[in-house]
Design an enzyme around this catalytic site. Structure first.
Site, PDB file in Angstrom:
ATOM      1  N   LYS A 284       0.843  -1.186   0.000  1.00 43.95           N
ATOM      2  CA  LYS A 284       0.000   0.000   0.000  1.00 43.95           C
ATOM      3  C   LYS A 284       0.885   1.245   0.000  1.00 43.95           C
ATOM      4  O   LYS A 284       1.822   1.339   0.789  1.00 43.95           O
ATOM      5  CB  LYS A 284      -0.914  -0.011   1.235  1.00 43.95           C
ATOM      6  CG  LYS A 284      -2.042   1.010   1.186  1.00 43.95           C
ATOM      7  CD  LYS A 284      -3.056   0.762   2.296  1.00 43.95           C
ATOM      8  CE  LYS A 284      -4.211   1.750   2.220  1.00 43.95           C
ATOM      9  NZ  LYS A 284      -5.255   1.480   3.227  1.00 43.95           N
ATOM     10  N   GLU A 370     -18.795  -5.590  11.249  1.00 41.34           N
ATOM     11  CA  GLU A 370     -19.756  -4.791  12.019  1.00 41.34           C
ATOM     12  C   GLU A 370     -20.757  -5.648  12.782  1.00 41.34           C
ATOM     13  O   GLU A 370     -21.134  -5.324  13.911  1.00 41.34           O
ATOM     14  CB  GLU A 370     -20.492  -3.831  11.082  1.00 41.34           C
ATOM     15  CG  GLU A 370     -19.621  -2.755  10.473  1.00 41.34           C
ATOM     16  CD  GLU A 370     -18.932  -3.199   9.191  1.00 41.34           C
ATOM     17  OE1 GLU A 370     -18.202  -2.376   8.591  1.00 41.34           O
ATOM     18  OE2 GLU A 370     -19.108  -4.367   8.787  1.00 41.34           O
ATOM     19  N   ARG A 398     -25.010  -2.262   8.433  1.00 39.61           N
ATOM     20  CA  ARG A 398     -24.592  -3.638   8.186  1.00 39.61           C
ATOM     21  C   ARG A 398     -24.822  -4.540   9.393  1.00 39.61           C
ATOM     22  O   ARG A 398     -24.650  -5.759   9.293  1.00 39.61           O
ATOM     23  CB  ARG A 398     -23.113  -3.649   7.785  1.00 39.61           C
ATOM     24  CG  ARG A 398     -22.839  -2.892   6.489  1.00 39.61           C
ATOM     25  CD  ARG A 398     -21.371  -2.539   6.317  1.00 39.61           C
ATOM     26  NE  ARG A 398     -20.509  -3.683   6.160  1.00 39.61           N
ATOM     27  CZ  ARG A 398     -20.109  -4.179   4.987  1.00 39.61           C
ATOM     28  NH1 ARG A 398     -20.531  -3.626   3.866  1.00 39.61           N
ATOM     29  NH2 ARG A 398     -19.314  -5.215   4.929  1.00 39.61           N
TER      30      ARG A 398
END
Length: 621
Positions: A284, A370, A398
């Site tokens: 990344k 979640e 969610r």
């Protein structure tokens, strides 16, 4: 460097995947270098998601080079990774407009381009969507291929494994690329991530690799062969057992920054039948040293100068609501070791960095999970601990069943600190916190609070924490208005409002931080202004009084009008057969596109002028 195409001669030849596929393969490395530089320059001028895209440059080039997109379906998970995809699919010149009003959408968005095959913004949806497309492709029988790219920690979510389990069972032709960069927005956490990292860096793999080199050092032809075969050795030493048990053929891990190796591998895999996993290792922030060293800080960036070694600092003297929450959390934990703070992979965004360092035994990052976050909190509460779930409004969507079934049904004392409520701005429709009041208001046992400023937010967090059942405090993205914070915290009277201004004829019932627009509107109209503070329970006593003394009640909220706080007031007026007029001002029944918060408030008529015009227009009817 500017965005003038004379600086990007190969990229200029690849405005679309069709053009890209006309290039000889020996041009791809140069193309990737130019694409990375173009991405760096354009995002530094526009702001936006940054480090993830830098890590997927070679992967994106290889995918569009090998696959016949858009006929072949390419689905990006989350969408943070998709900026290079946008550049290569006819939107290069528009990149400086990304995340801006009337500009490019921040994530893949089918109305914007037929290369964007699925709208995304939340994580872990790609494999499910790809499987659906793979079934459709089989029925169509035209040779269409389907690829899902999942990364940035999205494989930590249960939904991804539900999809893998189903895909392996029905055995459709599809490729899942695991972009393994060891990051989501924060560092990846969880046993799966630790397993992958341990295998890639473990003694077994390293000893085989280094030992083999020593043994073969004096045998040049064999040594050369071994060097070329190193990626294959990795595949032998790091078997994708978990994926193979789910019914996938596992290949990898391979270097995701070797564009030619990626092209060769994908060409071979495109011919393979059944469900396939390609494990790609990337970095990344690749190619920009600051982002490589700090991919968290550079995950999403403001406008910046690439020549500097740091991002510009905010000059605002006002605290963000996330920081107010983080400070409150630390203050509470100093005196209460039963406080347990939970985040689904949003430590930085939710203002929990300091807490995670000072109180590591009371801090839980559950990864992008979640549903688990909410039920985990319920378990903590059930046995006497005091959980606080820090979660974005759209991410709480969610975990709706868990909110109802595992928390509210048992009336457990879980506090939900709901960040990014209301208009969020540049992240657009996938992240606008437009529905939380509506979907929580109908749940029994819930207490819902809407602070109008920083101090009220702090006091409401304390109130919700002391409450004996589930409570939610919703607050917006960004800074407050500069209201001083009271050192002493006190429990607010449950369901009681505060009248900010006395007026005549019109009464504005404000829910939340739009009060900054409501106060000057009330002054222009000589209206009463009430800071309602609680959506549930409502202050019905003040509604009774205002309905008798005012001709028009106006509700104001940064939430969908449908089912929101205004609807709660309307239901009460109807139930009590009160005849006062009612105007509900809030978010319309549509998904709100990207733009700054200020731009969207103006467009939707939620600023002072818009509020005044809506009220005057209603009275003239």
């Amino acid at each position: 460097m500017s965005l003038d195409l004379e600086h990007y001669p190969v990229l200029a030849l690849a405005d679309t995947p069709e053009e890209l596929r006309q290039l000889s393969q020996d041009k791809l490395r140069t193309l990737a270098d130019e694409l990375r530089q173009y991405l760096l320059t354009s995002v530094s001028m526009s702001s936006g998601h940054f480090a993830s895209g830098l890590g997927t440059v070679e992967l994106t080039v290889a995918l569009h080079y090998v696959y016949n997109t858009p006929f072949d379906r390419l689905i990006w998970d989350v969408g943070h990774q998709a900026y290079p995809h946008k550049i290569l699919t006819g939107r290069r010149a528009e990149m400086p407009t990304i995340r801006q009003k009337n500009g490019l959408h921040p994530f893949p968005w089918p109305p914007e381009s037929h290369y964007d095959t699925f709208a995304v913004g939340h994580s872990s949806t790609s494999i499910s969507a790809a499987l659906g497309m793979a079934v459709a492709a089989e029925k169509e029988n035209k040779g269409r291929k389907v690829v899902a790219v999942i990364g940035d920690g999205a494989l930590t979510a249960g939904m991804a494994f539900e999809a893998l389990n189903h895909a392996g069972d029905i055995h459709k032709d599809m490729l899942v690329i695991l972009n393994d960069n060891e990051m989501s927005i924060s560092e990846n956490v969880g046993a799966l991530n630790s397993h992958l990292a341990k295998l890639l860096t473990g003694n077994l793999f390293n000893s085989i690799r280094e030992g083999s080199k020593k043994i073969l050092n004096n045998v040049p032809p064999i040594k050369e062969f071994a060097s070329r075969a190193e990626e294959h050795i990795k595949g032998m030493v790091v078997p994708g057992t978990i994926f193979e048990e789910l019914g996938f053929n596992y290949i990898g891990p391979i270097d995701g920054h070797d564009v030619n190796a990626m092209v060769d591998t994908l060409r071979n895999m495109r011919k393979m039948d059944g469900p396939q996993i390609l494990h790609v290792v990337t970095k990344k922030g690749k190619g920009f040293e600051c982002a490589e060293k700090d991919p968290i800080k550079y995950h999403a960036v403001p406008k910046f100068n690439p020549a500097d070694n740091s991002l510009p600092q905010s000059t605002s003297s006002k605290m963000s609501f996330s920081a107010i929450f983080g400070d409150w959390l630390c203050d509470m934990a100093e005196n209460d070791d039963k406080l347990m703070a939970i985040t689904p992979a949003m430590r930085e965004g939710s203002g929990m960095v300091r807490f995670s360092k000072q109180f590591p035994q009371q801090y839980f990052d559950v990864a992008i999970a979640e549903q688990h976050a909410v039920t985990f909190a319920a378990g903590l509460a059930r046995d006497g601990l005091k959980p606080v779930v820090a979660i974005y409004s759209t991410f709480l969507q969610r975990a709706y069943d868990q909110l109802i079934h595992d928390v509210a049904l048992q009336n457990l004392p879980v506090l939900f600190a709901i960040d990014r409520a209301g208009i969020v701005g540049a992240d657009g429709p996938t992240h606008q916190g437009a529905f939380d009041i509506s979907f929580m208001r109908c749940i029994p046992n819930m207490v819902i609070m809407t602070p109008s400023d920083e101090n009220e937010c702090r006091q409401m967090l304390y109130t919700g924490y002391q409450h004996s059942g589930p409570a939610a405090v919703r607050y917006p993205r960004g800074n407050g208005i500069g209201t001083p914070l009271e050192k002493t915290m006190q429990t607010l009277p449950m369901g009681k409002s505060v009248t900010r201004r006395e007026g005549k004829s019109i009464a504005i019932l404000n829910f939340g931080t739009l009060i900054g627009f409501a106060l000057p509107a009330a002054e222009q109209l000589d209206a009463t202004l009430v800071d309602m503070r609680f959506v549930k329970p409502l202050d019905t006593q003040i509604i009774d009084q205002l309905a008798q003394s005012h001709d028009l009640l106006v509700t104001l909220e940064d939430n969908a009008i449908s089912g929101g706080a205004g609807s709660a007031v309307g239901e009460y007026l109807q139930d009590q057969q009160l005849t006062s007029g009612l105007l509900k001002i809030g978010l319309p029944d549509q998904f709100i596109l990207q733009g700054t918060q200020e731009q969207m408030y103006t467009e939707l008529g939620l600023d002072t002028q818009g509020i005044v015009q809506k009220i005057q227009g209603f009275k003239q009817k």
